[in-house]
Write an enzyme that holds these catalytic residues in place. Structure first.
Site, PDB file in Angstrom:
ATOM      1  N   GLY A 287     -18.927  15.413   9.498  1.00  0.00           N
ATOM      2  CA  GLY A 287     -17.928  14.726  10.324  1.00  0.00           C
ATOM      3  C   GLY A 287     -16.572  15.408  10.347  1.00  0.00           C
ATOM      4  N   ASP A 288     -16.356  16.419   9.474  1.00  0.00           N
ATOM      5  CA  ASP A 288     -15.052  17.094   9.446  1.00  0.00           C
ATOM      6  C   ASP A 288     -14.845  17.963  10.684  1.00  0.00           C
TER       7      ASP A 288
ATOM      8  N   GLY B  99       0.824  -1.211   0.000  1.00  0.00           N
ATOM      9  CA  GLY B  99       0.000   0.000   0.000  1.00  0.00           C
ATOM     10  C   GLY B  99       0.856   1.259   0.000  1.00  0.00           C
TER      11      GLY B  99
ATOM     12  N   ASN C 256     -10.611  10.322  -1.598  1.00  0.00           N
ATOM     13  CA  ASN C 256     -11.286  10.891  -0.428  1.00  0.00           C
ATOM     14  C   ASN C 256     -10.483  12.033   0.158  1.00  0.00           C
ATOM     15  N   ASN C 257      -9.173  11.965  -0.022  1.00  0.00           N
ATOM     16  CA  ASN C 257      -8.287  12.893   0.688  1.00  0.00           C
ATOM     17  C   ASN C 257      -7.871  14.062  -0.197  1.00  0.00           C
TER      18      ASN C 257
ATOM     19  N   TYR D 110     -14.462   3.481  11.130  1.00  0.00           N
ATOM     20  CA  TYR D 110     -13.018   3.390  10.863  1.00  0.00           C
ATOM     21  C   TYR D 110     -12.238   3.816  12.110  1.00  0.00           C
TER      22      TYR D 110
ATOM     23  N   SER E 177      -6.020  -5.900  -1.847  1.00  0.00           N
ATOM     24  CA  SER E 177      -7.385  -5.393  -2.021  1.00  0.00           C
ATOM     25  C   SER E 177      -7.360  -3.906  -2.368  1.00  0.00           C
TER      26      SER E 177
ATOM     27  N   SER F  24      -3.953   6.298  14.037  1.00  0.00           N
ATOM     28  CA  SER F  24      -4.298   7.520  13.315  1.00  0.00           C
ATOM     29  C   SER F  24      -4.674   8.617  14.297  1.00  0.00           C
TER      30      SER F  24
ATOM     31  N   ASN G 175      -1.552  13.571   8.675  1.00  0.00           N
ATOM     32  CA  ASN G 175      -2.035  13.409   7.290  1.00  0.00           C
ATOM     33  C   ASN G 175      -0.883  13.114   6.330  1.00  0.00           C
TER      34      ASN G 175
ATOM     35  N   LYS H 267      -9.745   1.637  14.895  1.00  0.00           N
ATOM     36  CA  LYS H 267      -8.375   1.968  15.338  1.00  0.00           C
ATOM     37  C   LYS H 267      -8.322   2.054  16.867  1.00  0.00           C
TER      38      LYS H 267
ATOM     39  N   ILE I 201       1.604   3.789   2.331  1.00  0.00           N
ATOM     40  CA  ILE I 201       2.622   4.048   3.362  1.00  0.00           C
ATOM     41  C   ILE I 201       3.571   2.854   3.474  1.00  0.00           C
TER      42      ILE I 201
HETATM   43  P1  NAD Z   1      -3.393   1.509   1.701  1.00  0.00           P
HETATM   44  O1  NAD Z   1      -4.797   1.122   1.446  1.00  0.00           O
HETATM   45  O2  NAD Z   1      -2.621   2.121   0.584  1.00  0.00           O
HETATM   46  O3  NAD Z   1      -2.566   0.263   2.263  1.00  0.00           O
HETATM   47  C1  NAD Z   1      -3.171  -0.754   3.028  1.00  0.00           C
HETATM   48  C2  NAD Z   1      -2.715  -2.090   2.476  1.00  0.00           C
HETATM   49  O4  NAD Z   1      -3.289  -3.152   3.240  1.00  0.00           O
HETATM   50  C3  NAD Z   1      -3.135  -2.312   1.016  1.00  0.00           C
HETATM   51  O5  NAD Z   1      -2.013  -2.773   0.285  1.00  0.00           O
HETATM   52  C4  NAD Z   1      -4.230  -3.398   1.107  1.00  0.00           C
HETATM   53  O6  NAD Z   1      -4.254  -4.201  -0.041  1.00  0.00           O
HETATM   54  C5  NAD Z   1      -3.801  -4.135   2.355  1.00  0.00           C
HETATM   55  N1  NAD Z   1      -4.890  -4.817   3.080  1.00  0.00           N
HETATM   56  C6  NAD Z   1      -6.093  -4.315   3.448  1.00  0.00           C
HETATM   57  N2  NAD Z   1      -6.793  -5.246   4.138  1.00  0.00           N
HETATM   58  C7  NAD Z   1      -6.014  -6.344   4.223  1.00  0.00           C
HETATM   59  C8  NAD Z   1      -6.171  -7.623   4.814  1.00  0.00           C
HETATM   60  N3  NAD Z   1      -7.296  -7.943   5.462  1.00  0.00           N
HETATM   61  N4  NAD Z   1      -5.164  -8.509   4.701  1.00  0.00           N
HETATM   62  C9  NAD Z   1      -4.023  -8.196   4.041  1.00  0.00           C
HETATM   63  N5  NAD Z   1      -3.816  -7.004   3.458  1.00  0.00           N
HETATM   64  C10 NAD Z   1      -4.801  -6.098   3.549  1.00  0.00           C
HETATM   65  O7  NAD Z   1      -3.408   2.497   2.968  1.00  0.00           O
HETATM   66  P2  NAD Z   1      -2.236   3.396   3.578  1.00  0.00           P
HETATM   67  O8  NAD Z   1      -2.595   4.815   3.353  1.00  0.00           O
HETATM   68  O9  NAD Z   1      -0.924   2.903   3.159  1.00  0.00           O
HETATM   69  O10 NAD Z   1      -2.478   3.108   5.137  1.00  0.00           O
HETATM   70  C11 NAD Z   1      -1.760   2.123   5.846  1.00  0.00           C
HETATM   71  C12 NAD Z   1      -2.259   2.076   7.276  1.00  0.00           C
HETATM   72  O11 NAD Z   1      -2.118   3.361   7.866  1.00  0.00           O
HETATM   73  C13 NAD Z   1      -3.736   1.707   7.408  1.00  0.00           C
HETATM   74  O12 NAD Z   1      -3.896   0.853   8.534  1.00  0.00           O
HETATM   75  C14 NAD Z   1      -4.411   3.045   7.643  1.00  0.00           C
HETATM   76  O13 NAD Z   1      -5.602   2.903   8.380  1.00  0.00           O
HETATM   77  C15 NAD Z   1      -3.344   3.786   8.436  1.00  0.00           C
HETATM   78  N6  NAD Z   1      -3.467   5.248   8.312  1.00  0.00           N
HETATM   79  C16 NAD Z   1      -3.470   5.834   7.069  1.00  0.00           C
HETATM   80  C17 NAD Z   1      -3.623   7.220   6.964  1.00  0.00           C
HETATM   81  C18 NAD Z   1      -3.668   7.901   5.611  1.00  0.00           C
HETATM   82  O14 NAD Z   1      -4.147   9.020   5.529  1.00  0.00           O
HETATM   83  N7  NAD Z   1      -3.161   7.278   4.537  1.00  0.00           N
HETATM   84  C19 NAD Z   1      -3.743   8.010   8.116  1.00  0.00           C
HETATM   85  C20 NAD Z   1      -3.708   7.381   9.362  1.00  0.00           C
HETATM   86  C21 NAD Z   1      -3.568   5.997   9.447  1.00  0.00           C
HETATM   87  N1  UFG Z   2     -10.855  18.533   1.723  1.00  0.00           N
HETATM   88  C1  UFG Z   2     -11.454  19.331   0.759  1.00  0.00           C
HETATM   89  N2  UFG Z   2     -11.779  18.774  -0.434  1.00  0.00           N
HETATM   90  C2  UFG Z   2     -11.521  17.459  -0.735  1.00  0.00           C
HETATM   91  C3  UFG Z   2     -10.905  16.641   0.259  1.00  0.00           C
HETATM   92  C4  UFG Z   2     -10.598  17.214   1.469  1.00  0.00           C
HETATM   93  O1  UFG Z   2     -11.699  20.506   0.986  1.00  0.00           O
HETATM   94  O2  UFG Z   2     -11.852  17.003  -1.845  1.00  0.00           O
HETATM   95  C5  UFG Z   2     -10.486  19.145   3.013  1.00  0.00           C
HETATM   96  C6  UFG Z   2     -11.177  18.507   4.207  1.00  0.00           C
HETATM   97  O3  UFG Z   2     -12.431  19.115   4.422  1.00  0.00           O
HETATM   98  C7  UFG Z   2     -10.173  18.751   5.321  1.00  0.00           C
HETATM   99  C8  UFG Z   2      -8.814  18.694   4.605  1.00  0.00           C
HETATM  100  O4  UFG Z   2      -9.103  18.905   3.229  1.00  0.00           O
HETATM  101  O5  UFG Z   2     -10.330  20.068   5.820  1.00  0.00           O
HETATM  102  C9  UFG Z   2      -8.120  17.358   4.764  1.00  0.00           C
HETATM  103  O6  UFG Z   2      -9.031  16.316   4.394  1.00  0.00           O
HETATM  104  P1  UFG Z   2      -8.528  14.811   4.187  1.00  0.00           P
HETATM  105  O7  UFG Z   2      -9.734  14.032   3.770  1.00  0.00           O
HETATM  106  O8  UFG Z   2      -7.349  14.795   3.282  1.00  0.00           O
HETATM  107  O9  UFG Z   2      -8.002  14.404   5.615  1.00  0.00           O
HETATM  108  P2  UFG Z   2      -8.740  14.251   7.022  1.00  0.00           P
HETATM  109  O10 UFG Z   2      -7.923  14.994   8.022  1.00  0.00           O
HETATM  110  O11 UFG Z   2     -10.160  14.614   6.935  1.00  0.00           O
HETATM  111  O12 UFG Z   2      -8.649  12.688   7.299  1.00  0.00           O
HETATM  112  C10 UFG Z   2      -7.424  11.961   7.101  1.00  0.00           C
HETATM  113  C11 UFG Z   2      -7.776  10.497   6.855  1.00  0.00           C
HETATM  114  C12 UFG Z   2      -8.363   9.898   8.108  1.00  0.00           C
HETATM  115  C13 UFG Z   2      -7.400  10.089   9.246  1.00  0.00           C
HETATM  116  C14 UFG Z   2      -7.071  11.560   9.419  1.00  0.00           C
HETATM  117  C15 UFG Z   2      -6.040  11.762  10.505  1.00  0.00           C
HETATM  118  O13 UFG Z   2      -8.718  10.370   5.784  1.00  0.00           O
HETATM  119  O14 UFG Z   2      -8.559   8.523   7.921  1.00  0.00           O
HETATM  120  O15 UFG Z   2      -6.563  12.089   8.195  1.00  0.00           O
HETATM  121  O16 UFG Z   2      -4.922  10.982  10.243  1.00  0.00           O
HETATM  122  F1  UFG Z   2      -7.967   9.628  10.363  1.00  0.00           F
END
Ligand code: NAD
Ligand code: UFG
Length: 344
Positions: free
Chosen positions: A300-301, A9, A196-197, A147, A33, A123, A177, A151, A11
């Site tokens: 939810g923001d 994935g 989404n982000n 979600y 996935s 997170s 983030n 966590k 990270i």
């Molecule tokens: P990502 O979706 O890119 O990576 C997650 C990986 O896990 C993917 O490769 C997916 O195929 C694999 N996976 C999912 N379910 C699985 C399962 N049941 N068995 C085996 N593999 C599985 O996401 P990411 O952004 O790299 O995030 C990694 C971790 O960090 C996650 O746990 C996420 O919740 C956490 N996290 C991410 C963010 C963010 O903004 N990206 C912020 C805070 C925490």
């Molecule tokens: N935003 C927009 N337009 C978009 C997407 C986001 O204006 O199309 C804004 C949001 O309203 C927010 C900021 O950009 O003010 C950041 O939004 P993100 O969706 O990128 O990030 P969040 O902080 O809302 O959430 C992310 C992850 C969560 C995690 C959290 C803290 O999606 O899973 O960071 O790590 F929990």
């Protein structure tokens, strides 16, 4: 040898680069996935090292036991899980199944194999709506969606497990983030469908995949009314994992298990930026204009969220070094070289 669940994935792949660069061997355990094995081929190109991988699901205890035994892994970094907040509201059982059950199966497999060092992806979402900023690790915990609750549940399970078995060394990393990409432009964030982000959405507007950005609300009590977040470069985040692992190793090698505990640490920069500040920084880095429209607040923001990074500095000797210009430039490098992500 480190077992990296979810290592293909976003990270995970960047962390594999830093693990390999630091001399560790890795075996990735991923069900793909939300990722593509191509990411691992690219990690091999970047590092010139072999990436072993196993296609498997974290809910499959037997597969995890086999992976741990065959690889002789001494520690696990657990990234695997689902992460889309909106989807978790629609499919809560899927989130508790993948994230919570997947973690329990992994912990059972680790116990069965005597592997007792774990770094876990938590997170900043576990802080809920901040009562006080910047966020310190002792801020009250809460969750507003399945979600976040998954966590929080996993964190509690890890704390209970560690209390019951003091030989378990656990590091809970609370990411803020994560954005940006490796400087090679070979690996980066590749969301499926509509991002989404913020940063991946902005990058897709810059590359012409989307027409404009919706800015979710400009009436928050922030510098310009738009949401403020603590964006952290994914390569800084990757190094944070390495430091957490090394800290667990160092404690373990002291043979003084009294110090084995849950090392719970924020990984953020301490600096917040608004949505419009990110848009401007991205325009500068890419030379592209990012059209945007102000839209209603996203349900939810929260208004603002940023870390107090002191504990990471003190406990892990880690601090984020890269700023918003580097985050945007590396994201653009990846996005412009791979407009369709790994499908190119
Ligand atoms: P990502 O979706 O890119 O990576 C997650 C990986 O896990 C993917 O490769 C997916 O195929 C694999 N996976 C999912 N379910 C699985 C399962 N049941 N068995 C085996 N593999 C599985 O996401 P990411 O952004 O790299 O995030 C990694 C971790 O960090 C996650 O746990 C996420 O919740 C956490 N996290 C991410 C963010 C963010 O903004 N990206 C912020 C805070 C925490
Ligand atoms: N935003 C927009 N337009 C978009 C997407 C986001 O204006 O199309 C804004 C949001 O309203 C927010 C900021 O950009 O003010 C950041 O939004 P993100 O969706 O990128 O990030 P969040 O902080 O809302 O959430 C992310 C992850 C969560 C995690 C959290 C803290 O999606 O899973 O960071 O790590 F929990």
């Amino acid at each position: 040898m480190i077992l990296v669940t979810g290592g293909a994935g976003y990270i995970g792949s960047h962390t594999c680069v830093e693990l390999l660069n630091a001399g560790w061997e890795v075996v990735v355990f991923d069900n793909f996935s939300n990722s593509n094995p191509e990411a691992l081929a690219r990690v091999e190109r970047i590092t010139g090292r072999k990436v072993n991988w196993i296609a498997g699901d974290c809910r499959d205890r037997a597969a995890l036991v086999a992976a741990l035994q065959q690889s002789k892994a001494e520690a696990v970094i657990h990234f695997a899980g689902l992460k889309a907040v909106g989807e978790s509201v629609e499919k809560p059982l899927s989130y508790y199944d993948n994230n919570v059950i997947g973690t329990i199966r992994l912990l059972e497999a680790m116990q069965a194999c005597g592997v007792k060092k774990l770094v876990f992806s938590s997170s900043a979402t576990v802080y809920g709506d901040p009562v006080k900023l910047p966020l310190t690790e002792d801020h009250p915990l809460s969750a507003t969606n399945p979600y976040g609750r998954s966590k929080l549940m996993i964190e509690e399970i890890l704390r209970d497990l560690q209390r019951s078995d003091s030989s378990f060394g656990v590091s809970i990393l609370r990411y803020f983030n994560p954005v940006g990409a490796h400087t090679s432009g070979l690996i980066g964030e590749d969301p499926q469908g509509m991002p989404n982000n913020l940063m991946p959405f902005v990058s897709q507007v810059a590359v012409g995949r989307r027409e404009f950005l919706n800015v979710w609300g400009n009436d928050y009590p922030t510098i310009d009314g738009t949401g403020v977040r603590d964006y952290i470069h994914v390569m800084d985040l990757a190094l944070g994992h390495l430091k957490a692992l090394e800290t667990l190793e160092a404690i373990y090698n002291q043979q003084d298990r009294r110090f084995f505990q849950c090392l719970t640490v924020n990984l953020g920069t301490g600096q917040g930026y608004s949505v419009l500040e990110v848009v401007r920084a991205y325009e500068q880095a890419s030379g592209k204009s990012i059209p945007y429209r102000i839209a209603a607040r996203r349900p939810g923001d929260i208004a603002a969220c940023f870390a107090d990074p002191t504990r990471a500095i003190e406990l892990l000797g880690w601090r984020a070094k890269l700023g918003l210009p580097e985050m945007c430039a590396s994201s653009w490098h990846w996005q412009s070289a791979n407009p369709k992500g790994y499908q190119n």
